[in-house]
Scaffold this active site. Structure first.
Site, PDB file in Angstrom:
ATOM      1  N   CYS A   1       0.953  -1.180  -0.015  1.00 54.17           N
ATOM      2  CA  CYS A   1      -0.036   0.099   0.011  1.00 54.17           C
ATOM      3  C   CYS A   1       0.959   1.156   0.184  1.00 54.17           C
ATOM      4  O   CYS A   1       1.442   1.493  -0.994  1.00 54.17           O
ATOM      5  CB  CYS A   1      -1.136  -0.111   1.285  1.00 54.17           C
ATOM      6  SG  CYS A   1      -2.322   1.123   0.885  1.00 54.17           S
TER       7      CYS A   1
ATOM      8  N   GLU B   1      -2.924  -8.995   3.089  1.00 54.81           N
ATOM      9  CA  GLU B   1      -3.186  -9.593   4.595  1.00 54.81           C
ATOM     10  C   GLU B   1      -4.541  -9.413   4.895  1.00 54.81           C
ATOM     11  O   GLU B   1      -5.069 -10.217   5.740  1.00 54.81           O
ATOM     12  CB  GLU B   1      -2.309  -8.681   5.392  1.00 54.81           C
ATOM     13  CG  GLU B   1      -2.898  -7.645   5.875  1.00 54.81           C
ATOM     14  CD  GLU B   1      -2.700  -6.514   4.892  1.00 54.81           C
ATOM     15  OE1 GLU B   1      -3.209  -5.289   5.253  1.00 54.81           O
ATOM     16  OE2 GLU B   1      -2.078  -6.611   3.867  1.00 54.81           O
TER      17      GLU B   1
ATOM     18  N   HIS C   1      -4.237  -4.825  -0.280  1.00 51.07           N
ATOM     19  CA  HIS C   1      -3.748  -5.605   1.148  1.00 51.07           C
ATOM     20  C   HIS C   1      -4.005  -6.994   0.899  1.00 51.07           C
ATOM     21  O   HIS C   1      -5.171  -7.396   1.442  1.00 51.07           O
ATOM     22  CB  HIS C   1      -4.505  -4.961   2.112  1.00 51.07           C
ATOM     23  CG  HIS C   1      -4.291  -3.458   2.462  1.00 51.07           C
ATOM     24  ND1 HIS C   1      -3.207  -3.235   3.589  1.00 51.07           N
ATOM     25  CD2 HIS C   1      -4.453  -2.134   1.949  1.00 51.07           C
ATOM     26  CE1 HIS C   1      -3.096  -2.091   3.818  1.00 51.07           C
ATOM     27  NE2 HIS C   1      -3.945  -1.474   2.816  1.00 51.07           N
TER      28      HIS C   1
END
Length: 368
Positions: free
Chosen positions: A257, A344, A342
């Protein structure tokens, strides 16, 4: 409780306040997440922003704290159509109203969030002021107009760690020859689940503050430099940019990001502010090399200029399937790679978790 939302263009919306009584100012941004409000509110990337959900009912399952991405709420305020009054989930310990109240953050409900979202898409994001305990629209508009632009704010210093911190990788988790590898993570407001994903793969981590100099990083003898997510304008992260410049070509460099934008800037590319950004858990990205589509979680207001990548050694690996903006880059010759989305998640889909973090392990010599 009375409440009012004022925008810099003069728009005034009155509603019902919840959470803490007080005032919040910031850039009004919207997310299309249906769930994941705990994760979003505690994501340091939302520092300096008032968060608005397009989904009409928020807070249904209460707040448990298990999925927080930091210790506190970082969004300045919350705007929803309706905040659930009687949440239910067996892990819930409090309502979203109590959560905001405990954290000293104001919220407003009874707002036509779809109308505000359409306005943001047509005219771009705007500065806003949210006041609870009052419905003085003129005051709210004045506050919004006098609040600094996001490009003028120093947000990173408000979310980075204050001291270096060592986090050993999960015992026995490193799958590779030799001892576990060590990554220095420049903390610009890192989400907890990014740490978790690196940790559970057995990578030793040293989190360092955003202002850490290259020579200090070198003292930790890292096998990788990792640049985290974070809030604000990436051009303000000058120390992180200098760190990437110092280590590019000597050890692997990766980022997520905000970190993706910083790596691109360090390699000579440019970034620009998007009209209204990408925020939500349903953002499609295309892997241009593998010719695959993934659904990703995103939260960013800036993007890398694709045309500026020429001559940097970077190429576009991922592209946003909606607006064709850059969603990830890799270097032609060096172990340098980053993604705008993202992997994750937290909240959101896990389509790209192993793709990204598996590559981190691979370039470190693991995965055997």
């Amino acid at each position: 409780m009375k409440a009012v939302l004022g925008l810099e263009d003069g728009t005034v919306i009155k509603g019902t306040g919840f959470g803490a009584e007080g005032t919040a100012c910031g850039e009004l941004v919207f997310t299309t997440q249906f769930t994941g409000y705990e994760e979003a509110l505690t994501d340091p990337s939302y520092k300096g922003q008032i968060l608005m959900f397009t989904y009409p009912l928020i807070g249904n399952y209460g707040v448990s704290g298990e999925r927080f991405q930091s210790d506190n709420i970082h969004a300045e305020g919350l705007v929803v159509r309706e905040a659930c009054k009687k949440p239910y989930h067996y892990k819930s310990t409090r309502s979203i109203h109590k959560f905001l109240e405990d954290e000293g953050k104001p919220g407003i409900e009874g707002v036509d969030t779809r109308m505000l979202t359409i306005g943001a898409r047509e005219h771009g994001t705007m500065r806003a002021a949210l006041i609870t305990g009052s419905d003085d629209g003129e005051e709210a508009v004045d506050m919004a107009r006098n609040f600094p632009q996001v490009t003028d704010e120093e947000l990173i210093a408000r979310v980075t760690c204050k001291e270096p911190r060592f986090i050993p990788g999960a015992a026995g988790a490193w799958k590779g020859s030799g001892k576990p590898k060590h990554a220095v993570v420049v903390d610009l407001g890192i989400k907890r689940n990014i740490i978790n994903n690196l940790h559970k793969r057995g990578i030793d981590l040293t989190l360092v503050p955003a202002t850490t100099k290259p020579e200090e990083i070198a003292g930790y003898e890292p096998d990788m430099l990792f640049i985290s997510n974070g809030p604000g304008d990436p051009e303000k992260a000058t120390d992180a940019i200098n760190a990437v410049k110092a280590f590019a070509g000597t050890i692997p460099v990766a980022g997520i990001c905000f970190g993706h934008q910083i790596i691109s800037l360090a390699m000579g590319a440019r970034t620009y502010k998007l009209k209204f950004g990408h925020r939500g858990g349903n953002q499609p990205v295309k892997d241009l090399i593998e010719n695959k589509i993934f659904i990703s979680s995103q939260n960013h207001g800036y993007a890398v200029d694709a045309d500026s990548l020429e001559g940097t050694g970077l190429y576009v690996k991922y592209l946003n399937a909606n607006d064709k903006t850059v969603e990830g880059v890799s270097h032609k010759d060096l172990d340098i790679f980053s993604v705008q989305f993202h992997p994750e998640a937290q909240a959101g889909p896990l389509d790209t978790e192993e793709t990204f973090f598996g590559k981190v392990v691979k370039v470190l010599g693991g995965g055997l």
